[in-house]
Design a protein around this motif. Structure first.
Motif, PDB file in Angstrom:
ATOM      1  N   GLU A   1       1.022   3.879   1.775  1.00 40.58           N
ATOM      2  CA  GLU A   1       1.561   4.319   3.072  1.00 40.58           C
ATOM      3  C   GLU A   1       2.871   3.592   3.391  1.00 40.58           C
ATOM      4  N   LYS A   2       2.871   2.271   3.159  1.00 37.20           N
ATOM      5  CA  LYS A   2       4.061   1.484   3.493  1.00 37.20           C
ATOM      6  C   LYS A   2       5.227   1.835   2.578  1.00 37.20           C
TER       7      LYS A   2
ATOM      8  N   HIS B   1       0.850  -1.192   0.000  1.00 34.86           N
ATOM      9  CA  HIS B   1       0.000   0.000   0.000  1.00 34.86           C
ATOM     10  C   HIS B   1       0.884   1.240   0.000  1.00 34.86           C
TER      11      HIS B   1
ATOM     12  N   CYS C   1      -2.395  -0.537   7.509  1.00 33.19           N
ATOM     13  CA  CYS C   1      -1.251   0.385   7.483  1.00 33.19           C
ATOM     14  C   CYS C   1      -1.128   1.137   8.807  1.00 33.19           C
TER      15      CYS C   1
END
Length: 628
Positions: A562-563, A560, A591
């Protein structure tokens, strides 16, 4: 506006009470008049001197009555009606008074019609006033008729009249007509261009705004600022930064107006590095820190995650205007500092600064994000009872959000049912989100369909309803919502996460491999996830099934956006440095869980701003207390 017996309204007076200069120059005496009582005495003596039909003298009386804050528009009208043959000068003065001072634009339009009926020919000062009156009154049909008369009476090339026509058509959202007026102008002023640029920006046509901007060979700082503002208003922050860089290359002086606009772009995109540079420039060049600029600096630091720096700037202001208080209270609100926001509001009241509807919106938002139910109820009533501020739909939305977050669905419904206006999609969306969290599927289904009907082109409404169905395992209903989106050609907003390092902003989407260092980033993410698995991290598989918010559901959960942004931050920043991330959508639960563990395992503070608030991840905990 029929004729009235004016003499009955004029007090008798003794000439000896008049200023000496009145006998030498009645006009000068009228020009220095400061009160209606004085004006009435002077008026009485103009009549005794036989000046009751003198255009200049009567014009000065009407001007004071219709344009001064101490005037009396009804008195001006009585004077006007007592003049046998008022000329265009007198008509213009009274029309201006109607639309500007008394907020009676319809009366200004009626007076213009009376002028035409009396065969008085308009002049160049007539049309700007009448056009503005049509604007304020949303008199579209009348406005087009006035435009025709502008041409008929030979003022089609008058710059002021044309500028007002452009403003009128922009106000009516008739951009094609506004552009036709603009294109036919033999010469254009800064006002012409900025009005056209602003009109395009307001409707989201940034390319058309840029076309107008580029057509001007000599660009003033006002034009530069208007174009930067157009990029900011339409969310094209990179365009704003590119234009700002071009400004610097072309040696355009950075004034307080441009600085405030670019700071708002920094706030919108999380560009802390540039925001700091502009703040330093302001200090180094001793640019005047007016209320707007001070608020822009505070807002920038708040929205870029530097709350302590924002408080430092705020506390250091020699005098704090309302906008500064609002920015600081709003900043505390989005950072989840509800108690601090309420305390600051109490300080504001002690300083005798009168709050406005924005102040209370920020206070209620702070209460909603921090679960301060009793305080929110008190301030909602305080706003009305003590300050006389009528709640707007946004205030009701905050209260619905507050009760919804707390699981008080019945109370949220009572707020909606008691609203004096029809709830919009954002209010219903707040309740729908609460229904999903608290498992109120039947109510959520009804509310969700209402929200979609109100805002059929907004993908977020479909997403919330689909997620509600998914959380209840109603997969056939999820499929139907997706089909409805496809049938209506509603596109989901693509999710992304952005991080600024060394003045450069890197943006990631789920599964993104376009970054030049993507192999290193993915390797880092894999290593990070392996580290947090050792302390208990398990991917939330349900998130893959339920998350329809813009991240690609086929993309593995571990990649994702965010990661990826966190991985890039760990890869490129120094140990112990804070990682700041801006996300355009709501952070997903997986996340969120991962970020908490990463902050603990790697001893990093991660500050993430999502669509509605900030998350401060530190030592395995989040400032939102897992409620967002």
């Amino acid at each position: 506006m029929s004729g009235l017996h004016l003499q009955a309204t004029i007090p008798s007076s003794n000439p000896t009470h008049l200023p000496q200069q009145f006998h030498r120059s009645p006009l000068k005496a009228l020009e220095s008049c400061s009160a209606m009582s004085e004006l009435q005495q002077l008026h009485a003596h103009t009549i005794k001197l036989g000046l009751s039909t003198d255009t200049d003298t009567m014009g000065q009386i009407i001007k004071f009555c219709s344009a001064s804050k101490n005037g009396d528009l009804e008195y001006a009208l009585k004077v006007f009606d007592g003049i046998p043959n008022p000329d265009v000068f007198l008509y213009n003065i009274l029309m201006k008074g109607f639309w500007r001072m008394a907020s009676r634009p319809r009366d200004a339009i009626v007076l213009y019609l009376r002028m035409l009926h009396d065969a008085i020919t308009p002049n160049s000062f007539t049309f700007p006033c009448v056009i503005r009156a049509c604007c304020v009154d949303s008199a579209v049909r009348e406005g087009r008729q006035v435009h025709a008369q502008v041409l008929k009476f030979g003022f089609g090339e008058d710059v002021v009249s044309s500028n007002n026509l452009i403003h009128m058509y922009v106000n009516f959202l008739s951009l094609e007509e506004a552009r036709r007026v603009f294109d036919k102008m033999p010469s254009r002023s800064v006002v012409s261009c900025t009005t056209m640029i602003t009109g395009y920006a307001r409707s989201g046509f940034v390319d058309e705004a840029l076309e107008v901007f580029e057509s001007i060979p000599e660009k003033s700082s006002v034009l530069w600022n208007s174009m930067v503002a157009a990029f900011v208003q339409t969310g094209h922050f990179h365009g704003a930064f590119a234009l700002f860089e071009r400004m610097l290359d072309e040696k355009v002086v950075l004034d307080k107006f441009i600085a405030a606009t670019v700071l708002s772009a920094c706030a919108g995109s999380g560009a802390l590095g540039l925001g700091k540079w502009i703040h330093f420039y302001i200090q180094s060049n001793e640019i005047e820190l007016d209320p707007k600029l001070a608020s822009a600096i505070i807002d920038m630091y708040c929205k870029c995650g530097c709350l302590e720096k924002a408080l430092e700037i705020f506390n250091g202001l020699p005098s704090k205007g309302l906008s500064a208080w609002n920015s600081m209270i709003g900043g505390l609100a989005v950072h989840g500092k509800g108690d601090a926001a309420v305390k600051l509001f109490m300080e504001m009241e002690k300083e005798k600064v009168a709050p406005d509807h924005i102040t209370f919106l920020n206070v209620l938002t702070a209460c909603a994000h921090s679960g301060l139910i009793e305080e929110a109820n008190n301030y909602f009533e305080h706003m009305m009872d003590f300050y006389g501020i009528k709640p707007r739909i946004e205030h009701f939305g905050c209260m619905v959000d507050l009760f919804g977050r707390a699981g008080m669905i019945n109370e949220a419904m009572e707020i909606i049912e008691g609203m004096p206006m029809t709830p919009d999609a954002s209010v219903l969306g707040a309740l729908l989100g609460a229904c999903r969290v608290h498992g109120k599927v039947e109510l959520g289904e009804r509310i969700g369909m209402e929200a979609i009907d109100l805002d059929p082109s907004n993908s977020g409404r479909y997403v919330l309803l689909a997620n509600l169905y998914a959380s209840a395992g109603k997969w056939q209903d999820v499929a139907e919502v997706r089909k409805l989106m496809n049938d209506r050609e509603v596109e989901k907003i693509p999710g992304f996460s952005a991080i600024e390092l060394d003045g450069n902003i890197s943006k990631f989407v789920a599964g993104d491999r376009n970054h030049p260092e993507s192999e290193l980033i993915y390797a880092k993410v894999d290593a990070v996830l392996e580290s947090i698995r050792k302390v208990g991290y398990e991917p939330d598989i349900n998130e893959v099934l339920h998350d329809l918010s813009g991240e690609d559901i086929e993309t593995p959960l571990c990649y994702h956006s965010e990661k990826l942004a966190i991985g890039f931050g760990l890869l490129k920043s120094k140990p112990g440095e804070t990682i700041r991330i801006y996300k355009n959508l709501r952070i997903c639960r997986d996340c969120h869980c991962a970020a908490k563990l990463i902050s603990e395992v790697f001893s990093r503070e991660i500050i993430m701003r999502d669509r509605s608030r900030f998350h401060h991840f530190r030592s395995g905990e989040c400032s939102c207390k897992d409620s967002w």
